[in-house]
Enzyme design. Structure first.
Site, PDB file in Angstrom:
ATOM      1  N   GLU A  53      -1.567  -5.014  -4.450  1.00  0.00           N
ATOM      2  CA  GLU A  53      -2.216  -5.033  -3.499  1.00  0.00           C
ATOM      3  C   GLU A  53      -3.838  -5.932  -3.330  1.00  0.00           C
ATOM      4  O   GLU A  53      -4.331  -6.025  -2.430  1.00  0.00           O
ATOM      5  CB  GLU A  53      -2.950  -3.649  -2.750  1.00  0.00           C
ATOM      6  CG  GLU A  53      -3.471  -2.534  -1.314  1.00  0.00           C
ATOM      7  CD  GLU A  53      -3.756  -1.510  -1.970  1.00  0.00           C
ATOM      8  OE1 GLU A  53      -2.837  -0.188  -1.921  1.00  0.00           O
ATOM      9  OE2 GLU A  53      -4.409  -0.629  -0.842  1.00  0.00           O
ATOM     10  N   HIS A  71       0.688  -1.672   0.041  1.00  0.00           N
ATOM     11  CA  HIS A  71      -0.047  -0.265  -0.410  1.00  0.00           C
ATOM     12  C   HIS A  71       0.993   1.127   0.339  1.00  0.00           C
ATOM     13  O   HIS A  71       0.810   1.998  -0.356  1.00  0.00           O
ATOM     14  CB  HIS A  71      -0.576   0.077   1.150  1.00  0.00           C
ATOM     15  CG  HIS A  71      -2.338   1.618   1.257  1.00  0.00           C
ATOM     16  ND1 HIS A  71      -2.709   0.834   0.634  1.00  0.00           N
ATOM     17  CD2 HIS A  71      -1.480   2.556   2.173  1.00  0.00           C
ATOM     18  CE1 HIS A  71      -3.621   2.036   0.838  1.00  0.00           C
ATOM     19  NE2 HIS A  71      -3.081   2.432   1.357  1.00  0.00           N
ATOM     20  N   ASN A  94      27.110 -19.682  -5.154  1.00  0.00           N
ATOM     21  CA  ASN A  94      27.989 -21.273  -5.596  1.00  0.00           C
ATOM     22  C   ASN A  94      27.720 -22.122  -4.893  1.00  0.00           C
ATOM     23  O   ASN A  94      27.770 -23.002  -5.554  1.00  0.00           O
ATOM     24  CB  ASN A  94      29.334 -20.575  -5.671  1.00  0.00           C
ATOM     25  CG  ASN A  94      30.434 -19.927  -6.314  1.00  0.00           C
ATOM     26  OD1 ASN A  94      30.152 -19.964  -7.782  1.00  0.00           O
ATOM     27  ND2 ASN A  94      30.800 -19.244  -6.305  1.00  0.00           N
TER      28      ASN A  94
END
Lengths: 121, 660
Positions: B68, B46, B394
């Protein structure tokens, strides 16, 4: 003497925005709070002439904050800063005692007009 | 309004919100019913929407608005969190991030988000539980109040109950301005106001309906009031967004009925005020200002040290020095505190990344984060994000095996990556540990040979540990196929370089099929440190205290020889000793120390290694302000920086990591 305003919004960005609008409109910024709880604490301390209140905030939302502030001071002037889509909540806040509301995104003249009306009544 | 001044703040804050959103959506995935988290996500989305709308970024506003919407449905329990929603939300967050990046780089929203928006629409439409929309038709503009509102027999009777002698009945229409936002709320306020003016007999829409009704621009109501029409008109017109008020007396005449009224008062008692919570106000400060402040504290410290060097024998002087010492210490401490931030700030980025990558690679990986509240200097934290991300990538890409392979090895199918931070003395240790395949030293050497990074001869003299460290060699990348993740040009050498530029070190521990651990050790801060001042060949040097385990005075007889290297035995540990002047290439005759009666030795520790550094004289311990040697001298061997000592002279700081 210029009126003292307490700005309540969880977004610093919004506070900055409102602050600048109000400063341009000749108001004095007496304090800022980032949630309802803080707003109440600061309100007690500085007794501002006006509070701008956001609705959705952490800790304590704007509606509850309005309720508590009205409890502290029945004459408190609170203006709700709302976004689109929050109709029901704004109504709750008005019921709780908020005097008026403005809608984000803010237009400076609208915000100032609403505030002036509050003070003229 | 010129919004540019807000742009930086917009970037800062929106990225904070994005981070928060990522974290919380991730939490939601594991705990879909957690209302607190749902609310937090909703609030953050919001806020981003509000900020974007204010800045005039339409795509962002649209996007966040739709996101929203979904969240709002979740909050109202109309939707239940499932994988699809989580994925949609994450995708949404990525798009938001992309748009913000666009704005940062190009000043406008370049990315096309239509596909995603359609996806959201589809999802929302599909999930709409066919809630019946109750939109009432707003008919022709031809003015006839009674077509909107008329009173039934019963309602007329009700008015009769309320009406008083001096009251009149009015038909009122209030027209709102087209630009009015949140019409419903405004309508509500108008009706509320009307209630203050008199008895509100009936309205369209009613107070109850108004919240969710689309009523065009007009509100109609019948009001019973004793006020003057002009006053009523003025009051109603004074409400924000009201464009027009049409007020006319009703044709109805209703006489007061005989009435008995019971005053009913609903006293609403609000809940008692909540516990007092003290919230310390905070300010945002430009990091550059903090750097500047740190610099000033450094300057102050240097001058304090110089003042101390005067050694005036006066009581007042002693007093001032003591006070000054206390104040500067405290000042330094506070500035340090301000600059310290929890490492959690960067750790928090990784859960999302691990989730996405493990999905992509169909591996099962759990990321365990520990010590997120460990604090480090802000400037160090900022630099650490990329190296850590690389190490974790990695670990996911090369370290953790596929579930089937893991089971074959007798490990649980789910791999674990542990991200840990803790303080150890004046150093901060950050570990990235996985329980994956481990690194094969021979594989590394084969690669390195193939790439011509080392020669066969060099390899023959290497132990397994040294072979592992070949992965830090620039241009080394073990990835056979270049995936989207690691092996994108940024190699381990970058990790090493960044860490070393922060005055830190990287270590590897790896065991085949058990896993790999990367250990990064970093100084707590870069700016000011405690140091032991020593004299080597008439020059003063500073040795950072954090690296010193002890100082000794030894006798030449204590020195032994192991493979041609001078050593001393200290509590059953053999420690090699080296001559400071030799290490520093000073222009003196080396080896003279054996002729001295007593030899000052500083035991320096770096990682697991210890070495005894022979110096001419131990001077004192003091706080030093570390200054860089500047770009031209940055790679000077065994010297890591310089500081200014009491008499204003420059003392070089020994690079203990290299010496040890």
């Amino acid at each position: 003497m210029s009126k003292k305003v307490l700005i309540v919004d969880d977004a610093a960005f919004m506070r900055m925005m409102i602050k600048n609008i109000l400063l341009d409109g000749g108001f004095e910024i007496a304090g800022e709070a980032e949630n309802g709880r803080q707003a109440i604490e600061i309100f007690k301390k500085i007794r501002p002439d006006l509070v701008t209140m956001d609705i959705t905030m952490p800790e304590l939302d704007g509606i509850d904050a309005v309720r508590e502030i009205m409890e502290i001071d029945r004459e408190a002037k609170i203006i709700i800063c709302s976004a689109m889509g929050q109709e029901a909540m704004v109504i709750d806040a008005i019921q709780a005692g908020a005097k008026d509301f403005v809608v984000k995104p803010f237009k400076p003249d609208r915000v100032l007009a609403a505030i002036k009306k509050i003070f003229s009544n | 309004m010129d919004n540019r001044q807000y742009l930086q703040m917009f970037f800062d804050e929106s990225s904070e919100y994005l981070q928060l959103l990522n974290e919380n959506v991730l939490l939601l995935e594991g705990d879909p019913e957690n209302e607190e988290v749902i609310n937090a996500v909703f609030r953050a989305a919001h806020s981003v929407k509000g900020m974007s709308a204010t800045m005039g970024f339409t795509k962002l506003t649209d996007l966040t608005h739709k996101v929203e919407n979904i969240l709002s449905k979740v909050r109202n329990k109309e939707l239940h969190i499932n994988e699809e929603i989580i994925n949609l939300l994450f995708a949404g967050l990525d798009h938001i991030k992309q748009l913000i990046e666009d704005i940062k780089n190009n000043g406008e929203e370049v990315s096309d988000v239509r596909d995603y928006l359609n996806q959201l629409d589809d999802f929302l439409n599909r999930d709409q539980n066919s809630g019946q929309a109750s939109v009432r038709e707003v008919t022709a503009q031809e003015y006839d109040f009674t077509s909107y509102l008329s009173l039934s027999e019963e309602e007329q009777q009700e008015i009769a109950q309320k009406i008083k002698e001096q009251d009149a009945i009015y038909n009122i229409e209030v027209v709102l301005d087209e630009s009015c936002l949140l019409k419903n709320v405004r309508g509500y306020m108008i009706l509320k106001k009307a209630q203050e003016l008199g008895y509100l007999a009936k309205s369209y829409p009613t107070l109850k309906e108004i919240e969710d009704e689309d009523f065009g621009l007009s509100i109609y109501f019948i009001l019973v009031s004793s006020m003057f029409t002009e006053d009523m008109e003025e009051i109603l017109k004074d409400i924000v967004d009201v464009k027009e008020v049409i007020l006319e007396p009703s044709e109805l005449t209703i006489f007061p009925a005989v009435k008995e009224e019971e005053a009913r008062e609903d006293k609403q008692k609000s809940p008692k005020s909540l516990a007092n919570i003290q919230v310390a106000p905070t300010v945002r400060v430009d990091i550059n200002k903090l750097d500047l402040l740190m610099n000033m504290v450094g300057e102050l410290l240097i001058n304090k040290t110089r003042l101390e060097g005067l050694k005036i024998s006066s009581e007042i002087y002693q007093d001032i020095i003591q006070q000054l010492d206390r104040v500067t210490m405290e000042l330094h401490h506070i500035v340090m505190q301000i600059r310290m931030v929890p490492i959690g700030g960067i750790f928090n980025r990784f859960p999302r990344m691990v989730r996405d990558l493990s999905k992509e690679l169909t591996k099962e990986i759990e990321l365990v984060v520990e010590g997120a509240d460990t604090e480090l200097d802000r400037s160090i934290i900022d630099e650490l994000g990329d190296p850590l991300m690389h190490l974790i990538r990695n670990a996911i890409d090369h370290g953790i095996e596929h579930p089937a392979e893991r089971e074959k090895k007798g490990k649980s199918s789910k791999g674990t990556i542990l991200l840990n931070a803790y303080q150890k003395g004046s150093e901060i240790i950050i570990e990235v540990e996985d329980d994956g395949a481990g690194i094969d030293p021979d594989f590394i050497t084969r690669k390195a040979l193939k790439k011509g990074l080392v020669t066969t001869e060099e390899v023959e003299n290497m132990d397994d540990k040294e072979k592992l460290y070949l992965i830090f060699h620039p241009g080394f990348s073990t990835s056979e196929e270049v995936t989207d993740l690691s092996g994108r040009g940024v190699g381990m050498d970058v990790v090493k370089r960044v860490v070393e530029s922060l005055d830190g070190q990287v270590f590897i521990e790896s065991e085949q099929d058990l896993g790999t651990r990367f250990i990064i050790s970093l100084p707590l801060t870069l700016a000011i440190t405690q140091a032991l001042m020593v004299k080597i060949d008439q020059e003063i040097f500073a040795i950072p205290l954090g690296a010193i385990s002890e100082t000794l005075m030894i006798n030449p007889n204590d020195i032994r020889q192991v493979r041609g290297q001078d050593v001393i035995v200290l509590r059953d540990t053999t420690i090699p000793i080296v001559e400071g002047s030799c290490k520093l290439n000073l222009n003196v005759e080396y080896g003279k120390y054996t002729e001295r009666e007593e030899i000052s030795v500083v035991i320096i520790t770096s990682g697991e290694r210890q070495v005894g550094l022979i110096v001419d004289e131990l001077l004192n311990q003091q706080e030093i302000v570390i200054k860089s040697l500047g770009n031209y001298l940055v790679n000077t061997k065994n010297i890591s920086g310089a500081t200014i000592v009491g008499d204003g002279d420059v003392a070089l700081i020994l690079d203990v990591r290299n010496i040890a």
